[in-house]
Design an enzyme around this catalytic site. Structure first.
Site, PDB file in Angstrom:
ATOM      1  N   ARG A   1     -31.417 -34.653  56.212  1.00 31.96           N
ATOM      2  CA  ARG A   1     -31.575 -35.660  55.155  1.00 31.96           C
ATOM      3  C   ARG A   1     -30.225 -35.960  54.461  1.00 31.96           C
ATOM      4  O   ARG A   1     -29.175 -35.707  55.033  1.00 31.96           O
ATOM      5  CB  ARG A   1     -32.639 -35.181  54.165  1.00 31.96           C
ATOM      6  CG  ARG A   1     -34.015 -35.021  54.842  1.00 31.96           C
ATOM      7  CD  ARG A   1     -35.098 -34.692  53.856  1.00 31.96           C
ATOM      8  NE  ARG A   1     -35.276 -35.771  52.877  1.00 31.96           N
ATOM      9  CZ  ARG A   1     -35.954 -35.623  51.734  1.00 31.96           C
ATOM     10  NH1 ARG A   1     -36.507 -34.459  51.433  1.00 31.96           N
ATOM     11  NH2 ARG A   1     -36.085 -36.642  50.910  1.00 31.96           N
TER      12      ARG A   1
ATOM     13  N   PRO B   1     -40.012 -28.804  40.839  1.00 29.30           N
ATOM     14  CA  PRO B   1     -40.305 -30.133  40.286  1.00 29.30           C
ATOM     15  C   PRO B   1     -40.769 -31.163  41.316  1.00 29.30           C
ATOM     16  O   PRO B   1     -40.264 -31.199  42.436  1.00 29.30           O
ATOM     17  CB  PRO B   1     -38.968 -30.558  39.669  1.00 29.30           C
ATOM     18  CG  PRO B   1     -37.942 -29.709  40.330  1.00 29.30           C
ATOM     19  CD  PRO B   1     -38.615 -28.410  40.640  1.00 29.30           C
ATOM     20  N   ASN B   2     -41.710 -31.948  40.866  1.00 29.86           N
ATOM     21  CA  ASN B   2     -42.274 -33.091  41.610  1.00 29.86           C
ATOM     22  C   ASN B   2     -43.245 -32.685  42.725  1.00 29.86           C
ATOM     23  O   ASN B   2     -43.879 -33.555  43.324  1.00 29.86           O
ATOM     24  CB  ASN B   2     -41.160 -34.002  42.179  1.00 29.86           C
ATOM     25  CG  ASN B   2     -40.279 -34.567  41.084  1.00 29.86           C
ATOM     26  OD1 ASN B   2     -40.783 -35.158  40.128  1.00 29.86           O
ATOM     27  ND2 ASN B   2     -38.981 -34.361  41.180  1.00 29.86           N
TER      28      ASN B   2
ATOM     29  N   HIS C   1     -39.101 -25.378  52.561  1.00 29.94           N
ATOM     30  CA  HIS C   1     -38.973 -26.822  52.320  1.00 29.94           C
ATOM     31  C   HIS C   1     -39.889 -27.532  53.299  1.00 29.94           C
ATOM     32  O   HIS C   1     -39.874 -27.232  54.503  1.00 29.94           O
ATOM     33  CB  HIS C   1     -37.529 -27.292  52.537  1.00 29.94           C
ATOM     34  CG  HIS C   1     -36.577 -26.641  51.598  1.00 29.94           C
ATOM     35  ND1 HIS C   1     -36.448 -27.056  50.289  1.00 29.94           N
ATOM     36  CD2 HIS C   1     -35.759 -25.568  51.750  1.00 29.94           C
ATOM     37  CE1 HIS C   1     -35.567 -26.274  49.680  1.00 29.94           C
ATOM     38  NE2 HIS C   1     -35.138 -25.355  50.542  1.00 29.94           N
TER      39      HIS C   1
ATOM     40  N   ASN D   1     -40.679 -22.852  46.936  1.00 35.45           N
ATOM     41  CA  ASN D   1     -40.094 -24.160  47.245  1.00 35.45           C
ATOM     42  C   ASN D   1     -39.401 -24.617  45.960  1.00 35.45           C
ATOM     43  O   ASN D   1     -40.044 -25.098  45.041  1.00 35.45           O
ATOM     44  CB  ASN D   1     -41.152 -25.173  47.681  1.00 35.45           C
ATOM     45  CG  ASN D   1     -40.513 -26.492  48.132  1.00 35.45           C
ATOM     46  OD1 ASN D   1     -39.365 -26.778  47.784  1.00 35.45           O
ATOM     47  ND2 ASN D   1     -41.250 -27.277  48.890  1.00 35.45           N
TER      48      ASN D   1
ATOM     49  N   ALA E   1     -35.886 -29.885  44.139  1.00 35.33           N
ATOM     50  CA  ALA E   1     -34.521 -30.379  43.861  1.00 35.33           C
ATOM     51  C   ALA E   1     -33.626 -29.290  43.268  1.00 35.33           C
ATOM     52  O   ALA E   1     -32.399 -29.336  43.436  1.00 35.33           O
ATOM     53  CB  ALA E   1     -34.580 -31.588  42.935  1.00 35.33           C
TER      54      ALA E   1
ATOM     55  N   TYR F   1     -42.994 -36.260  52.963  1.00 30.05           N
ATOM     56  CA  TYR F   1     -43.692 -35.022  52.600  1.00 30.05           C
ATOM     57  C   TYR F   1     -45.130 -34.934  53.110  1.00 30.05           C
ATOM     58  O   TYR F   1     -45.773 -33.898  52.940  1.00 30.05           O
ATOM     59  CB  TYR F   1     -43.656 -34.846  51.069  1.00 30.05           C
ATOM     60  CG  TYR F   1     -42.244 -34.743  50.537  1.00 30.05           C
ATOM     61  CD1 TYR F   1     -41.431 -33.674  50.886  1.00 30.05           C
ATOM     62  CD2 TYR F   1     -41.714 -35.734  49.709  1.00 30.05           C
ATOM     63  CE1 TYR F   1     -40.123 -33.577  50.420  1.00 30.05           C
ATOM     64  CE2 TYR F   1     -40.409 -35.648  49.239  1.00 30.05           C
ATOM     65  CZ  TYR F   1     -39.621 -34.575  49.602  1.00 30.05           C
ATOM     66  OH  TYR F   1     -38.327 -34.478  49.148  1.00 30.05           O
TER      67      TYR F   1
ATOM     68  N   GLU G   1     -37.868 -18.893  51.233  1.00 32.31           N
ATOM     69  CA  GLU G   1     -37.639 -20.251  50.716  1.00 32.31           C
ATOM     70  C   GLU G   1     -38.264 -21.244  51.693  1.00 32.31           C
ATOM     71  O   GLU G   1     -38.023 -21.156  52.904  1.00 32.31           O
ATOM     72  CB  GLU G   1     -36.123 -20.480  50.608  1.00 32.31           C
ATOM     73  CG  GLU G   1     -35.741 -21.877  50.111  1.00 32.31           C
ATOM     74  CD  GLU G   1     -34.218 -22.076  50.076  1.00 32.31           C
ATOM     75  OE1 GLU G   1     -33.465 -21.097  50.298  1.00 32.31           O
ATOM     76  OE2 GLU G   1     -33.796 -23.223  49.842  1.00 32.31           O
TER      77      GLU G   1
ATOM     78  N   ARG H   1     -46.511 -38.712  46.851  1.00 27.72           N
ATOM     79  CA  ARG H   1     -45.053 -38.792  46.745  1.00 27.72           C
ATOM     80  C   ARG H   1     -44.416 -38.950  48.126  1.00 27.72           C
ATOM     81  O   ARG H   1     -44.567 -38.077  48.979  1.00 27.72           O
ATOM     82  CB  ARG H   1     -44.568 -37.483  46.113  1.00 27.72           C
ATOM     83  CG  ARG H   1     -43.097 -37.328  46.108  1.00 27.72           C
ATOM     84  CD  ARG H   1     -42.696 -35.898  45.772  1.00 27.72           C
ATOM     85  NE  ARG H   1     -41.255 -35.831  45.660  1.00 27.72           N
ATOM     86  CZ  ARG H   1     -40.554 -34.714  45.753  1.00 27.72           C
ATOM     87  NH1 ARG H   1     -41.171 -33.559  45.933  1.00 27.72           N
ATOM     88  NH2 ARG H   1     -39.257 -34.739  45.658  1.00 27.72           N
TER      89      ARG H   1
HETATM   90  C1  DQA Z   1     -38.057 -30.269  49.209  1.00 27.58           C
HETATM   91  C2  DQA Z   1     -36.716 -30.912  49.575  1.00 27.58           C
HETATM   92  C3  DQA Z   1     -35.877 -31.187  48.334  1.00 27.58           C
HETATM   93  O1  DQA Z   1     -34.645 -31.798  48.696  1.00 27.58           O
HETATM   94  C4  DQA Z   1     -36.616 -32.123  47.399  1.00 27.58           C
HETATM   95  O2  DQA Z   1     -35.877 -32.310  46.205  1.00 27.58           O
HETATM   96  C5  DQA Z   1     -38.010 -31.699  47.126  1.00 27.58           C
HETATM   97  C6  DQA Z   1     -38.808 -31.083  48.172  1.00 27.58           C
HETATM   98  C7  DQA Z   1     -38.980 -30.091  50.434  1.00 27.58           C
HETATM   99  O3  DQA Z   1     -39.985 -29.416  50.298  1.00 27.58           O
HETATM  100  O4  DQA Z   1     -38.720 -30.680  51.490  1.00 27.58           O
HETATM  101  O5  DQA Z   1     -38.532 -31.940  46.021  1.00 27.58           O
HETATM  102  O6  DQA Z   1     -37.801 -28.966  48.683  1.00 27.58           O
END
Ligand code: DQA
Length: 142
Positions: free
Chosen positions: A106, A9-10, A99, A73, A76, A22, A97, A17
């Site tokens: 964080r 998501p997002n 990020h 990825n 959240a 990011y 995985e 964003r």
């Molecule tokens: C994320 C880190 C997560 O905490 C966050 O909710 C994201 C992106 C990252 O790529 O750094 O949406 O996975």
């Protein structure tokens, strides 16, 4: 055989964003970057993003059935989705995985990923380069 790059998501909002966290690479740029890296490595890469957990679960089930490697990825969902973790546990090929940000530096709620224990490995904090490195790892294991 496909290599899936799955984004939670997002992440479709990348580029606008929280650019301080990011970066300015857009989601379209990320797709292009993964496809380019895949081509260079001889991988058939398919990049997807969803905000719907049930859709992500269906993609993970399909990857398990195909024995396909996955770069994920979970965004959240990393921090609370036992359903995504359980689907990842069914995968039969490497799962990396990724990020973009360094989740360990964080907020406290981001510092634990429920997915990591069932992943082959985890890359965090290297920006979108993490996706390139994950694909290189997968290509090297074939
Ligand atoms: C994320 C880190 C997560 O905490 C966050 O909710 C994201 C992106 C990252 O790529 O750094 O949406 O996975």
């Amino acid at each position: 055989m496909k290599t899936y790059v799955l984004n939670g998501p997002n992440l479709g909002r990348l580029g606008t964003r929280q650019v301080d966290v990011y970066g300015t690479t857009s989601y379209a740029d990320l797709v292009a970057l993964c496809q380019e890296e895949g081509r260079a490595l001889g991988l058939d890469v398919e990049v997807r993003q969803t905000d719907a957990e049930h859709e992500m679960l269906a993609w993970l089930h399909a990857a398990a059935d195909e024995q396909a490697p996955v770069v994920l990825n979970p965004a959240a969902w990393s921090h609370y989705s036992y359903a995504v973790r359980d689907a990842c546990a069914m995968l039969r090929a490497p799962l990396v995985e990724v990020h973009i940000s360094n989740i360990h530096a964080r907020e406290e709620f981001r510092q634990h990923s429920v997915v990591s224990a069932v992943a082959t490995g985890v890359i965090a904090g290297l920006g979108v380069d993490g996706y390139r490195l994950a694909l290189r790892h997968i290509a090297g294991r074939r």
